[in-house]
Design an enzyme around this catalytic site. Structure first.
Site, PDB file in Angstrom:
ATOM      1  N   ASN A   1     -11.343  -1.014  -1.967  1.00 25.54           N
ATOM      2  CA  ASN A   1     -10.269  -0.587  -1.076  1.00 25.54           C
ATOM      3  C   ASN A   1     -10.661   0.565  -0.159  1.00 25.54           C
ATOM      4  OD1 ASN A   1     -10.316   0.479  -3.789  1.00 25.54           O
ATOM      5  ND2 ASN A   1      -8.571   1.733  -3.224  1.00 25.54           N
TER       6      ASN A   1
ATOM      7  N   SER B   1      -1.654  -9.015  -3.956  1.00 27.60           N
ATOM      8  CA  SER B   1      -0.465  -8.217  -3.652  1.00 27.60           C
ATOM      9  C   SER B   1       0.077  -8.574  -2.278  1.00 27.60           C
ATOM     10  CB  SER B   1      -0.854  -6.735  -3.704  1.00 27.60           C
ATOM     11  OG  SER B   1       0.185  -5.943  -3.190  1.00 27.60           O
TER      12      SER B   1
ATOM     13  N   CYS C   1      -7.887  16.509  -1.065  1.00 25.66           N
ATOM     14  CA  CYS C   1      -6.510  16.779  -0.655  1.00 25.66           C
ATOM     15  C   CYS C   1      -5.709  15.501  -0.537  1.00 25.66           C
ATOM     16  CB  CYS C   1      -6.496  17.483   0.687  1.00 25.66           C
ATOM     17  SG  CYS C   1      -7.063  19.161   0.540  1.00 25.66           S
TER      18      CYS C   1
END
Lengths: 401, 124
Positions: free
Chosen positions: A151, A199, A325
């Site tokens: 991904n 999905s 982050c």
């Protein structure tokens, strides 16, 4: 300001035809498919058709498709379902270090339940080595789970080769193909895939719906108990609008697949070449050729990913990063680290994932804006000096240029 | 997720750059964590006459660096040492909780720069 969506690996827009059809199955055709009356029967028929479309997209039979709430649930059923149903045969599972957390965290859970898991390493392009797969197999191995395409960096795994090994050894082979289904041709029979996760929202279907393909004959244990829907593998009243939407999205994806791949990969190649020509001190993440048609991933040295994303967002461009982050932890992406990137180079990664709606003008705009942003951030960075970099990274596995 | 003030300092950071022959330089963080802040001071008669910064890091790291330079300019060293990371975050209207630990280090960099100046002075 014009907004540009370059984050199709995160999610995609629901196709207008899909949304229209779904609405019909919420308002007019609202019956429960288990009901015997006409309201139920018309919906049952539509659910079966949707199952057929999903099966067609991956070369499966309709009775091998089980609808789930999405990729995570399908991964959970595949891993736990195979593990608990085949416990007597063995307790060893092989997966990779670069899987999605839906796989990795499920494997960690299984470890606590007494299973032993091998996390295969990957090479610098994020590809699993076939010999590692072969060497990891023991007489206790019951399942191999390797993602179809990563991904983050888009690398395609040697699925066909792994499928052959698994078949030869009589071990179940699962692939989390959430990133690939609907964007890359897949035939589960040709690839010897026993179980596959997909999905809906990754290919213009709705969120909250996915499916597990399980080849006929695969021994699976249900992870929840209930009313017998989805042949008791995933009981609970069907998410009918979701299923109908997924079916329609699968039908459209199959119809348009070749056109979509040609369009997206042309844009990707232009963007990659443009970035490489315009910006120095970068590293391409992922395999140079064996990658998803829409995936572009670069690390920009001396730059931190979140700052980069915020600046792109201010210019209307939506992308993502593997920096700490944005990964929601103190460490950057486990995928980039598994590929051998240093923390600092991983912090400076940018993922652009293209979709069918993107245009050449958008690529041109990005190629104007991105070099300016990188230059500005580098001018602010105390690292824009190679000697400091070396000093800060006495790391043994620094990547080669 | 960031306040308007943070985004203002992030998009238009104040006092970016270096001071050649600075009176003191302080650096905190490391590339591994994804944040490095370096602060340069020019001190005259115990007053911070000029201050510049260079930062590698996220939005919060850049905004706090910019804010600390703004807070400290023209202050004497004792006042500057009173400025805490917390005060910098407050001056920005707050930071997301996850950023309070990892990216809120600008005051530490300032204090390091002051220490560097003191050490150099004593060394003379």
């Amino acid at each position: 300001m014009k907004r540009i969506y370059f984050d199709h690996s995160a999610t995609t827009a629901v196709d207008a035809d899909v949304a229209k059809l779904m609405l019909e199955y919420m308002t007019e055709k609202f019956g429960n498919p288990s009901s015997i009356h006409s309201f139920g029967r018309e919906v049952r028929k539509a659910v079966d058709e949707a199952r057929g479309h999903v099966a067609d997209l991956i070369g499966a039979n309709a009775n091998e498709i089980f609808f789930t709430s999405g990729g995570t649930e399908a991964d959970n059923i595949a891993l736990k379902g195979v593990a608990f149903a085949n416990r007597k045969k063995g307790n060893h599972i092989i997966t990779t270090a670069i899987e999605h957390h839906a796989i990795l965290h499920t494997c960690e859970y299984l470890e606590k339940q007494g299973f032993s898991i091998t996390y295969l390493p990957v090479d610098e392009n994020a590809r699993v080595r076939i010999e590692d797969v072969r060497n990891a197999i023991t007489d206790k191995t019951i399942l191999i789970s390797v993602m179809f395409a990563n991904n983050e960096v888009g690398t395609l795994q040697p699925i066909k080769e792994i499928g052959e090994i698994a078949k030869e050894k009589g071990i179940y082979f699962h692939t989390d193909a959430v990133q690939a289904v609907g964007s890359y041709p897949i035939n589960v029979k040709e690839l010897n895939i026993d179980l596959l996760t997909l999905s809906g929202h990754k290919f213009h279907g709705p969120k909250g719906i996915g499916a597990l393909y399980a080849r006929r004959g695969v021994r699976l244990e249900a992870q929840q108990q209930g009313g017998g829907q989805e042949r008791s593998i995933r009981p609970g009243t069907e998410n009918v609008p979701g299923i109908i939407g997924l079916g329609k999205a699968a039908e459209i994806a199959k119809r348009d697949l070749e056109k979509k791949i040609a369009h997206i990969s042309a844009l990707r190649d232009k963007l990659m070449a443009g970035i490489q020509a315009k910006i120095p001190d970068i590293k391409l993440n992922g395999h140079p050729t064996l990658r998803m048609p829409g995936n572009v991933n670069f690390s920009f040295r001396f730059v931190e990913g979140e700052s980069l994303l915020l600046n792109l967002d201010l210019k209307g461009i939506a992308a993502s990063s593997g920096s700490a982050c944005t990964s929601g932890s103190l460490d950057p992406s486990h995928v980039l680290l598994a590929m051998g990137l240093t923390h600092e180079v991983a912090h400076g990664s940018l993922r652009i994932s293209l979709g069918r709606g993107n245009t050449e003008e958008e690529i041109d705009y990005c190629l104007t804006v991105l070099p300016e942003i990188i230059e500005r951030l580098r001018s602010m960075s105390p690292l824009s000096n190679s000697s400091t970099m070396a000093e800060n990274n006495p790391c043994s596995h620094c990547h080669k240029h | 997720m960031y306040t308007e003030k943070v985004m203002d300092h992030f998009t238009n950071p104040r006092n970016v750059g270096e001071i050649k022959e600075a009176s003191g330089v302080g650096e905190v963080g490391n590339a591994k964590c994804g944040d490095i802040m370096r602060i340069y001071l020019q001190v005259e008669d115990n007053i911070i006459k000029d201050v510049k910064f260079k930062t590698f890091g996220c939005g919060a790291a850049i905004a706090t660096s910019s804010m600390v330079t703004e807070l400290v300019k023209g202050k004497n060293l004792e006042e500057a040492l009173q400025i805490s990371n917390q005060a910098v975050a407050e001056a920005l209207g707050g930071l997301p909780p996850a950023k309070m630990h990892c990216s809120n280090l600008a005051a530490d960099a300032l204090h390091e720069a002051i220490k560097d100046y003191m050490n150099k002075k004593e060394g003379k």
